[in-house]
Every structure is written in structure tokens, then in C-alpha cells.
Design a protein around this motif. Structure first.
Motif, PDB file in Angstrom:
ATOM      1  N   PRO A 165       0.803  -1.226   0.000  1.00 35.13           N
ATOM      2  CA  PRO A 165       0.000   0.000   0.000  1.00 35.13           C
ATOM      3  C   PRO A 165       0.834   1.273   0.000  1.00 35.13           C
ATOM      4  O   PRO A 165       0.401   2.305  -0.525  1.00 35.13           O
ATOM      5  CB  PRO A 165      -0.817  -0.127   1.295  1.00 35.13           C
ATOM      6  CG  PRO A 165      -0.808  -1.576   1.625  1.00 35.13           C
ATOM      7  CD  PRO A 165       0.509  -2.093   1.128  1.00 35.13           C
ATOM      8  N   HIS A 166       2.037   1.230   0.598  1.00 37.39           N
ATOM      9  CA  HIS A 166       2.862   2.445   0.642  1.00 37.39           C
ATOM     10  C   HIS A 166       3.305   2.862  -0.758  1.00 37.39           C
ATOM     11  O   HIS A 166       3.582   4.041  -0.997  1.00 37.39           O
ATOM     12  CB  HIS A 166       4.074   2.222   1.525  1.00 37.39           C
ATOM     13  CG  HIS A 166       4.933   1.065   1.105  1.00 37.39           C
ATOM     14  ND1 HIS A 166       4.608  -0.242   1.398  1.00 37.39           N
ATOM     15  CD2 HIS A 166       6.096   1.018   0.414  1.00 37.39           C
ATOM     16  CE1 HIS A 166       5.532  -1.049   0.903  1.00 37.39           C
ATOM     17  NE2 HIS A 166       6.444  -0.325   0.299  1.00 37.39           N
ATOM     18  N   ASN A 167       3.363   1.886  -1.691  1.00 32.49           N
ATOM     19  CA  ASN A 167       3.692   2.232  -3.074  1.00 32.49           C
ATOM     20  C   ASN A 167       2.461   2.675  -3.864  1.00 32.49           C
ATOM     21  O   ASN A 167       2.586   3.206  -4.973  1.00 32.49           O
ATOM     22  CB  ASN A 167       4.327   1.037  -3.796  1.00 32.49           C
ATOM     23  CG  ASN A 167       5.717   0.742  -3.266  1.00 32.49           C
ATOM     24  OD1 ASN A 167       6.360   1.617  -2.686  1.00 32.49           O
ATOM     25  ND2 ASN A 167       6.177  -0.478  -3.447  1.00 32.49           N
ATOM     26  N   SER A 168       1.289   2.414  -3.305  1.00 31.82           N
ATOM     27  CA  SER A 168       0.041   2.767  -3.984  1.00 31.82           C
ATOM     28  C   SER A 168      -0.633   3.961  -3.305  1.00 31.82           C
ATOM     29  O   SER A 168      -1.848   4.128  -3.404  1.00 31.82           O
ATOM     30  CB  SER A 168      -0.905   1.566  -3.985  1.00 31.82           C
ATOM     31  OG  SER A 168      -0.281   0.415  -4.507  1.00 31.82           O
ATOM     32  N   TYR A 169       0.151   4.755  -2.602  1.00 36.94           N
ATOM     33  CA  TYR A 169      -0.336   5.969  -1.938  1.00 36.94           C
ATOM     34  C   TYR A 169      -1.444   5.666  -0.930  1.00 36.94           C
ATOM     35  O   TYR A 169      -2.350   6.471  -0.701  1.00 36.94           O
ATOM     36  CB  TYR A 169      -0.842   6.997  -2.966  1.00 36.94           C
ATOM     37  CG  TYR A 169       0.212   7.394  -3.962  1.00 36.94           C
ATOM     38  CD1 TYR A 169       1.149   8.380  -3.657  1.00 36.94           C
ATOM     39  CD2 TYR A 169       0.296   6.757  -5.192  1.00 36.94           C
ATOM     40  CE1 TYR A 169       2.132   8.732  -4.568  1.00 36.94           C
ATOM     41  CE2 TYR A 169       1.278   7.095  -6.108  1.00 36.94           C
ATOM     42  CZ  TYR A 169       2.197   8.092  -5.790  1.00 36.94           C
ATOM     43  OH  TYR A 169       3.183   8.440  -6.687  1.00 36.94           O
ATOM     44  N   GLY A 170      -1.400   4.435  -0.326  1.00 40.00           N
ATOM     45  CA  GLY A 170      -2.361   4.069   0.703  1.00 40.00           C
ATOM     46  C   GLY A 170      -3.758   3.788   0.207  1.00 40.00           C
ATOM     47  O   GLY A 170      -4.682   3.596   1.016  1.00 40.00           O
ATOM     48  N   GLU A 171      -3.971   3.743  -1.090  1.00 43.38           N
ATOM     49  CA  GLU A 171      -5.321   3.553  -1.615  1.00 43.38           C
ATOM     50  C   GLU A 171      -5.910   2.194  -1.265  1.00 43.38           C
ATOM     51  O   GLU A 171      -7.127   2.109  -0.975  1.00 43.38           O
ATOM     52  CB  GLU A 171      -5.340   3.769  -3.130  1.00 43.38           C
ATOM     53  CG  GLU A 171      -6.739   3.897  -3.690  1.00 43.38           C
ATOM     54  CD  GLU A 171      -6.741   4.333  -5.147  1.00 43.38           C
ATOM     55  OE1 GLU A 171      -7.830   4.590  -5.660  1.00 43.38           O
ATOM     56  OE2 GLU A 171      -5.643   4.388  -5.754  1.00 43.38           O
ATOM     57  N   PRO A 172      -5.142   1.076  -1.277  1.00 39.63           N
ATOM     58  CA  PRO A 172      -5.749  -0.202  -0.888  1.00 39.63           C
ATOM     59  C   PRO A 172      -6.352  -0.161   0.508  1.00 39.63           C
ATOM     60  O   PRO A 172      -7.431  -0.729   0.747  1.00 39.63           O
ATOM     61  CB  PRO A 172      -4.580  -1.190  -0.981  1.00 39.63           C
ATOM     62  CG  PRO A 172      -3.670  -0.577  -1.988  1.00 39.63           C
ATOM     63  CD  PRO A 172      -3.768   0.896  -1.761  1.00 39.63           C
ATOM     64  N   THR A 173      -5.689   0.507   1.442  1.00 39.99           N
ATOM     65  CA  THR A 173      -6.224   0.595   2.804  1.00 39.99           C
ATOM     66  C   THR A 173      -7.534   1.376   2.833  1.00 39.99           C
ATOM     67  O   THR A 173      -8.468   1.026   3.566  1.00 39.99           O
ATOM     68  CB  THR A 173      -5.180   1.261   3.721  1.00 39.99           C
ATOM     69  OG1 THR A 173      -3.934   0.557   3.614  1.00 39.99           O
ATOM     70  CG2 THR A 173      -5.621   1.250   5.164  1.00 39.99           C
TER      71      THR A 173
END
Length: 584
Positions: A374-382
Motif C-alpha cells: 500500500p505504501h507504493n500505492s499511496y495508501g489507496e488499498p487501505t
């Protein structure tokens, strides 16, 4: 020197900077440069720092260059830091700019923080619930971490006690015996903090291990079945099982395969020493491989000597994580709005059409990585987890199981290995503290003997110089009285030539005394130079020369006294004879 430059130089000298003003040629004009150098305190010691400002020698205006700063910038840099005394650093009065009392104060503060961290770790340990199987495992993990934390805190307490004892022993005059314990306290603080984090994570780790246990058991059963099938195939073809064959079966690297075969079958090393084998082909290769892995595991080669069941379990758990991550990404693909959303949707459509196809392998990897990191996806999965809560929970469970496999492998070897490394680091720091204290004590004794030697040498020089001065004063008086005797005789007196000869000899002896006095002055100047340079042996040599000059001066004075006595006696006799002639 310009007014601002002179003010800067005076202020820097008052603050303890080493200041020198020199003339430099820049290639097109002559400038005057003020060079300010000194030792300044940094986080882990002191370092040499130099500031430079220059001005035109003809006009007095500031000259800018890449290596020089303006007067204002240099002044700000000079006043912003505290300069460390070179002399105090060299003599041990301060270490890193801190005296013994300051070191002890900082260590007390650090140990107070360590004790507070231990108290927090104790509260976290007491809060663990051991009523369930996973709780029992959490208490076991917390007990080991808390025991290490107590040992580390005790090490820090002992270190600060030793520092206080040194402070009392030296009356705060030497900081080296205090500073030598810094590493011990720093390590203790780090280890107590790590132990507190381990205790806080004990319950979660126990849950992860509980999730991983079925996967590891499944991997073990799969390895045993694989070995049984392999043995059956060998038996059908009339071949015997071997370590080399098992290495090929589980696909080992060449280096680890060679080491495994050497351990199993035995080998002869480069020194010609033969080592017997530890393996038995009739026993389980899975168990023997695990035993070899445990006996050879090292931190530097953990990827080579990896226990086989954990390798297989980690691969299985990793596949489950990827599958759960792909499922979650597919569930929320239409809601993704972040960077690369369009590419993710295209990948999701391709995977829906061909879920297991070879051609969609990269698409599945793309979808899995978006959810796993998620840190590579700007937290969007969370943020999107609430829209696919079941898939997100499955992903978190799979990741916990995968981490639980790693935790099992750590518990097998690496927990004890790292704990041993930390204990050895603390013991090494304690030994370094003791060695630093003993060395400081030795250096203090040596400096005390040196100071006594300097004191004796200075006293020796002073006494010799006093002897020279006294001999010069007395010889001057002898010459003066001898010259008075010369005026008491007349040219016609029978003893006139004897008196005049004695006076001339007395003046010659006085010249010898003066030469010794001049030499003594030169020796004294040289001795002061050697004293400023700290050259004790050269200073003692000058003391010997001064004493030799004193001997010459005293010898000359004895000669002037004897010649004055002769002149006085002859002059008195001449006067007496002259009076008798008058009376006659």
C-alpha cells in the motif's frame, strides 16, 4: 584590517578559536585572509572546522569566492557553536567537549530513560494473557525479551555507577574514565527498546505462528511424501538414495549442495584432515537436511542454509498472499482512482477473462503488488478495504500466515543467534569501559610522574640560574674593590706591578664570569622554548648546560675573590712601606 574584520577576529579569539591572519595571492590581487579554526562538538565526537574570510589588501573591501564567507556569515557560524579546548581534550580534562560531571549528568538522564523503557516493557509483559495456547506462546516470547531487557538495564546501571566512581576518584578532573562507558549505556538503551517492541508484538507474533503452523505441517508432509516417491522411483530402477540425489530433488544451489554432500558423506579438507560423514541413507533425508541446516545456519548465509520445510511453507504462504491480493484488487478495481488506475483496470479485465493463463501472469503480478504494498500505492488499498472487507481480511490473514512462517524460522535459530550477538555487544562494551578506565588511570599516573619531572627540572634550572646571578654580582663587587686597590698604590711603589697585575687578572676572571652569564641567558631562552613545546628531555639538557655555566661562573668568582685578596694585601703593604719611608 577593516573594522568588521578586526571585530570578528577579537570575538573569535575570545570564544577560543585559533585565529591567524595571512597574506594570500589570488592570481590577480593580494588579499588578507582571516583563518578561524578550532574543534567543535558534533553528535559523536569533535571535528576540526575552519572558516575563512578575506578582504582586498589595498581597498579593505570583502573578497568573495567559493571558499570564503562574508564577515556576517562567518561571525554567525563562529558564534553558533561551542569551541572545544585542544589542551583539555589532549589532557583528558574533557572528552568530546564534555567534562566528567557533564558526562555523568548525561548518563544519568540516559539511564533514567532506559529504566522508564524497562518499566513500560514490564507493564506490557504483565498485560499478556496466557490462558490460551497462543497466549502461552506470547508469554514465552515476552519472558525471553523481558529477561534480556532486565539484563541490559542492569548493564546500564552498572556503567553509570562506574562513571560516578571515576568522577569521585578524580574529583572531576578527568573525563576519560566516564566517557568510556558511553557505548555500554547506548547499547543498553537500544536493546531495552527492542525488547519492549518484541514484548508488544508477542501476542501478534503468537497469532501469526498459529496461522502458519498448519502451512508448515502441510509443507512437512509434502516433503516427506516427495521423498517417499523419490525413494520408490530409485528402488524401481535399482539405485540407492544419496545426498547428491536429494540435493537435486529439492533443487539446492551448487555451493550449498556441495556443503550438504560433504556433511553427509564426509570429506577431506585442504589441510589433509579427514572428516567423517554424519548422514545415513536409510534414514529420512528431510530430517537429516533439517539437522544439517540447523548446525550450519549463519546470518551471512541464511538464504543458503534455509530449513527445507520453512522454504516450502514460505513458498506456499507467498502463493496464498498473491492469490488473496489479486482477489482483493479485482473486487475494488472499479473504485481505484489513484495513479495508474487505468492500467490496473485493464489488467483486471484480462485476469477475469483468463484467471490462470500463462499470458496473464504479469497482469496478476501487477494486481497483487498493488494490494501487497500500500505504501507504493499511496495508501489507496487501505482506504478501499471497506468496500471488500472479506477479501481484505483474507489478504491480511494470508500475510500474517506468511510472516508467521518467518517467525517460526526465526524462533528456530535466529532469535537466539541475535540475542547472543546483542549480549556479546554489551559484554564488549563493558570490557571497553573497563579498559578505558584502566588506561585513563595509567595515563593519569604517567602524567603525574611527568608533572613531577617537569617541576624538578624547572627547580633545577631556577637554582642554576640563581647561582649564576649570585656569582656575577659577587664577582662584580670583587672587581670593583680590586680596582680601588689599584688606585691606592703609586708608580714608584715596589709592589705596584704586583697589584696592577692582580687587578688585570681579576678583570679577566670577571670576563669569564660574564661569558658564563651570557651563556646562561641563552640556555634559559632555549629552555623556555622547549618548555612551551613540552620537550622534557631537551629541557633537562638545557638544565645541565645551565648548571655547567653556574660552575664556570662560581669558579670565576672564586678566582676574582682570590685575586682581589692578593691585590688588597699588596696594596696595604705598599702603603705601609710608603709611610715608613716618610717617617724615616
Amino acid at each position: 584590517m577593516p573594522k568588521n574584520a578586526s571585530a570578528l577576529v577579537r570575538e573569535a579569539e575570545q570564544l577560543g578559536w585559533d585565529v591567524r591572519v595571512e597574506r594570500r595571492w589570488t592570481g590577480r590581487l593580494w588579499v588578507r585572509a582571516a583563518v578561524l579554526s578550532g574543534l567543535v562538538m558534533v553528535r559523536a565526537g569533535v571535528e576540526e572546522t575552519e572558516h575563512l574570510c578575506a578582504w582586498n589588501e589595498a581597498t579593505g573591501k570583502f573578497v568573495a569566492s567559493a571558499s570564503t564567507g562574508g564577515f556576517k556569515a562567518v561571525r554567525e557560524a563562529v558564534t553558533a557553536v561551542r569551541v572545544v579546548s585542544r589542551e583539555q581534550e589532549a589532557t583528558g580534562r574533557t572528552v568530546w567537549g564534555r567534562d566528567a560531571a557533564e558526562w555523568v549528568r548525561q548518563m544519568d538522564d540516559a539511564v533514567a530513560k532506559v529504566s522508564a523503557a524497562l518499566s513500560d516493557a514490564r507493564d506490557a509483559f504483565n498485560a499478556l494473557d496466557g490462558s490460551t495456547p497462543s497466549g502461552v506462546r506470547a508469554v514465552e516470547l515476552g519472558s525471553a525479551a523481558y529477561a534480556e531487557a532486565r539484563t541490559a538495564e542492569r548493564s546500564a546501571t552498572d556503567a553509570v555507577k562506574a562513571a560516578r566512581a571515576w568522577l569521585a576518584e578524580t574529583n572531576g578532573e578527568d573525563a576519560r574514565g566516564c566517557a568510556s562507558w558511553r557505548r555500554a549505556i547506548v547499547l543498553a538503551g537500544q536493546h531495552v527498546k527492542e525488547a519492549g517492541e518484541a514484548i508488544a508484538d508477542a501476542a501478534a507474533r503468537a497469532e501469526r505462528e498459529a496461522l502458519a503452523a498448519p502451512i508448515i505441517e502441510e509443507a512437512q508432509e509434502r516433503l516427506v511424501a516427495q521423498e517417499a516417491q523419490w525413494r520408490k522411483q530409485l528402488a524401481d530402477t535399482g539405485r540407492e538414495p544419496s545426498a547428491r540425489g536429494y540435493a537435486g530433488l529439492i533443487v539446492m544451489f551448487e555451493d550449498s549442495s556441495r556443503a550438504w554432500c560433504a556433511w553427509f558423506d564426509g570429506h577431506t579438507d585442504y589441510d589433509g584432515v579427514t572428516h567423517a560423514g554424519h548422514g545415513d541413507p536409510s534414514l529420512s533425508f528431510v530430517a537429516q537436511y533439517d539437522a544439517w541446516s540447523n548446525s550450519n545456519s549463519k546470518r551471512s548465509s541464511r538464504s543458503v542454509y534455509y530449513p527445507s520445510r520453512y522454504t516450502s511453507a514460505a513458498l506456499t504462504a507467498g502463493d496464498r498472499v498473491d492469490a488473496a491480493a489479486v482477489a482483493f484488487t479485482l473486487a475494488v478495481a472499479d473504485r481505484i482512482e489513484g495513479r495508474g488506475a487505468e492500467n490496473l483496470r485493464k489488467a483486471a479485465d484480462a485476469v477475469r477473462k483468463n484467471p490462470r493463463g500463462f499470458g496473464t501472469g504479469n497482469h496478476r503480478k501487477h494486481l497483487a503488488n498493488w494490494a501487497k504494498y500500500p505504501h507504493n500505492s499511496y495508501g489507496e488499498p487501505t482506504r478501499l478495504a471497506e468496500h471488500a472487507s472479506a477479501e481484505w481480511t483474507a489478504l491480511e490473514t494470508a500475510q500474517a500466515a506468511y510472516n508467521g512462517v518467518r517467525d517460526f524460522e526465526n524462533a528456530l535459530h535466529w532469535d537466539a543467534h541475535y540475542a547472543g550477538e546483542r549480549a556479546e555487544a554489551r559484554a564488549k562494551a563493558d570490557r571497553a569501559g573497563l579498559a578505558g578506565r584502566d588506561q585513563a588511570r595509567t595515563e593519569r599516573a604517567a602524567s603525574g610522574r611527568t608533572a613531577a619531572a617537569w617541576e624538578a627540572a624547572v627547580e633545577r634550572l631556577t637554582q642554576a640560574r640563581t647561582r649564576v646571578h649570585a656569582a656575577g654580582v659577587l664577582a662584580a663587587g670583587d672587581v670593583e674593590w680590586a680596582q680601588a686597590c689599584r688606585d691606592r698604590v703609586w708608580e714608584g711603589d715596589a709592589l705596584a706591578e704586583d697589584v696592577w697585575s692582580a687587578v688585570r687578572s681579576c678583570e679577566g676572571a670577571y670576563d669569564d664570569v660574564n661569558r658564563a652569564k651570557r651563556d646562561a641567558g641563552h640556555y634559559e631562552e632555549s629552555a623556555e622554548t622547549y618548555r612551551a613545546a613540552g620537550a622534557l628531555s631537551d629541557f633537562v639538557a638545557e638544565c645541565a648546560r645551565m648548571e655547567e655555566a653556574a660552575v664556570r661562573a662560581e669558579s670565576g668568582r672564586e678566582e676574582t675573590l682570590a685575586l682581589y685578596g692578593c691585590a688588597f694585601a699588596d696594596a696595604a703593604k705598599a702603603e705601609e712601606d710608603r709611610c715608613e719611608d716618610v717617617l724615616r
